[in-house]
Design an enzyme around this catalytic site. Sequence first.
Site, PDB file in Angstrom:
ATOM      1  N   ARG A  48      43.192  44.494  30.052  1.00 45.48           N
ATOM      2  CA  ARG A  48      43.926  43.575  30.948  1.00 45.48           C
ATOM      3  C   ARG A  48      43.566  44.076  31.938  1.00 45.48           C
ATOM      4  O   ARG A  48      44.659  44.860  32.460  1.00 45.48           O
ATOM      5  CB  ARG A  48      44.101  42.611  30.224  1.00 45.48           C
ATOM      6  CG  ARG A  48      44.617  41.750  31.056  1.00 45.48           C
ATOM      7  CD  ARG A  48      45.919  40.420  30.505  1.00 45.48           C
ATOM      8  NE  ARG A  48      45.562  40.311  29.253  1.00 45.48           N
ATOM      9  CZ  ARG A  48      45.177  39.434  29.371  1.00 45.48           C
ATOM     10  NH1 ARG A  48      44.946  38.393  29.771  1.00 45.48           N
ATOM     11  NH2 ARG A  48      45.004  39.195  27.714  1.00 45.48           N
ATOM     12  N   ARG A  51      35.256  46.108  30.509  1.00 45.96           N
ATOM     13  CA  ARG A  51      36.363  46.151  29.166  1.00 45.96           C
ATOM     14  C   ARG A  51      34.715  46.383  28.290  1.00 45.96           C
ATOM     15  O   ARG A  51      35.690  46.542  26.951  1.00 45.96           O
ATOM     16  CB  ARG A  51      36.526  44.486  29.240  1.00 45.96           C
ATOM     17  CG  ARG A  51      37.243  44.768  27.554  1.00 45.96           C
ATOM     18  CD  ARG A  51      37.470  42.745  27.889  1.00 45.96           C
ATOM     19  NE  ARG A  51      39.022  42.440  28.770  1.00 45.96           N
ATOM     20  CZ  ARG A  51      39.217  41.693  28.986  1.00 45.96           C
ATOM     21  NH1 ARG A  51      38.897  40.039  28.153  1.00 45.96           N
ATOM     22  NH2 ARG A  51      40.280  40.713  29.743  1.00 45.96           N
ATOM     23  N   SER A 104      31.242  35.878  28.021  1.00 44.89           N
ATOM     24  CA  SER A 104      31.430  34.252  28.650  1.00 44.89           C
ATOM     25  C   SER A 104      30.376  33.866  28.985  1.00 44.89           C
ATOM     26  O   SER A 104      29.654  34.134  29.998  1.00 44.89           O
ATOM     27  CB  SER A 104      32.994  33.411  28.766  1.00 44.89           C
ATOM     28  OG  SER A 104      33.314  34.053  30.059  1.00 44.89           O
ATOM     29  N   ARG A 130      41.624  40.330  39.776  1.00 45.90           N
ATOM     30  CA  ARG A 130      42.023  39.509  39.344  1.00 45.90           C
ATOM     31  C   ARG A 130      43.509  40.086  39.364  1.00 45.90           C
ATOM     32  O   ARG A 130      44.542  40.660  38.873  1.00 45.90           O
ATOM     33  CB  ARG A 130      41.930  39.344  37.518  1.00 45.90           C
ATOM     34  CG  ARG A 130      40.786  39.168  37.616  1.00 45.90           C
ATOM     35  CD  ARG A 130      39.947  38.264  36.855  1.00 45.90           C
ATOM     36  NE  ARG A 130      37.970  37.841  36.378  1.00 45.90           N
ATOM     37  CZ  ARG A 130      38.225  37.226  35.809  1.00 45.90           C
ATOM     38  NH1 ARG A 130      38.382  37.367  34.568  1.00 45.90           N
ATOM     39  NH2 ARG A 130      36.370  36.728  35.676  1.00 45.90           N
ATOM     40  N   GLU A 166      37.801  38.958  23.560  1.00 50.82           N
ATOM     41  CA  GLU A 166      36.682  38.454  24.174  1.00 50.82           C
ATOM     42  C   GLU A 166      36.255  40.191  24.926  1.00 50.82           C
ATOM     43  O   GLU A 166      36.939  40.717  25.554  1.00 50.82           O
ATOM     44  CB  GLU A 166      37.144  37.664  25.785  1.00 50.82           C
ATOM     45  CG  GLU A 166      36.065  37.102  26.743  1.00 50.82           C
ATOM     46  CD  GLU A 166      36.811  36.369  27.854  1.00 50.82           C
ATOM     47  OE1 GLU A 166      36.528  36.119  28.243  1.00 50.82           O
ATOM     48  OE2 GLU A 166      37.881  35.804  27.589  1.00 50.82           O
TER      49      GLU A 166
END
Length: 421
Positions: free
Chosen positions: A273, A385, A348, A258, A345
């Site tokens: 991140r 993460r 999800s 990403r 987070e």
Amino acid sequence: MIDVRLLREDPGAVRASQRARGADEGVVDAALSADAERRAAMTRSESLRAEQKALGKRVASAQGEDKQALLARARQLADDARAAAARAEELGGAYEELLRSIPNVVEPGVPAGGEDDYAVLREVGAPPSFDFPVRDHLELGESLRALDTERGAKVSGSRFYFLTGVGARLELALLNLAVERALAHGFTPMITPTLVKPEVMAGTGFLGAHADEVYRLEADDLYLVGTSEVPLAGYHAGEVLDLSSGPLRYAGWSACYRREAGSYGRDVRGIVRVHQFHKVEMFSYCRVEDAAAEHERLLGWEEELLAAVEVPYRVIDVAAGDLGSSAARKYDCEAWLPSQQRYRELTSTSNCTTFQARRLGVREKGPDGANRPVATLNGTLATTRWLVAILENHQQADGSVLVPSALRPLMGGLEVLTPAG
């Protein structure tokens, strides 16, 4: 893309979804107008063709000037029909573009609003209290020689890292545990491609508003995926599936990439991140009627793994404006981070209903025997993460970290990670 019948028969529902997302309602009326113009042009073209055909029968029996007049009229009708067909095609392109710009229609009950308007569904586990200064995951990881961001930046730039020694072992243990749990729940494990064609990336909805988050290899016209959801969604593109025995479930293990465009200055410390990470992603193809129940199952399996690694977390119902374009509903599981004193987070799960399947042409036999789009759902079972939450919640006063009991068998029985001397 959304269901065209819903757009035509209940445009109010689509407008309401746009309002909940904070998106443009005008696109709904623009799409309806383009659809009406397109169909009118198609009808005109067909009518002109029919008139031309009928005229052709008269030409055969006509004589002299009458025949020449009929021929001229037939030529004019042919020209007009071609022009109407071209206009219909032109309008069809504009209509298709408008239709693809409308995100999935959100499910009833999804909170309206943006990033901060989520609803907390539950909190599980109490945040730990420490009688010593709390270290963040980077400090812990460096002292354990588990994490090296300095050399990651030297080799690849900012937001890259090396997992070393027990850090690499911990990630492998976590991802292998995720695969074991996925197998137990009937998933087929998959090692997926991480480069996909443009039509697959677009089909999953990742080339919309967040296209700048995606890495593209221009020389090859391929995209690096940010999740194995993308190749798994494309796996059955253009196929008719047999779902008579229940959902088809896949668990994809892949590297993920990403660009994190727009996140300058956010989460620059550590590996919260980053540009590259590993992930085990659940992906399900199911009947539309079963999608909501399947969504709850995916969430339950995520929570099961969070409980296994013994971190406190909460579940939120993500607000409409914070959903991706493909999702009709999304639940996030956020773990408590002691160093930040807040939830962040970790995972999800999204119900994409038929949005992706319509774009990718994935169908099944419906109850009436006709082909119809399937529903697709996805959910993260474990990712890099998670190491952040594991390290911080299991830290000890001396800088060591307890290994969650569920991971110990996958780490050769190792119970404690100790700082390097």
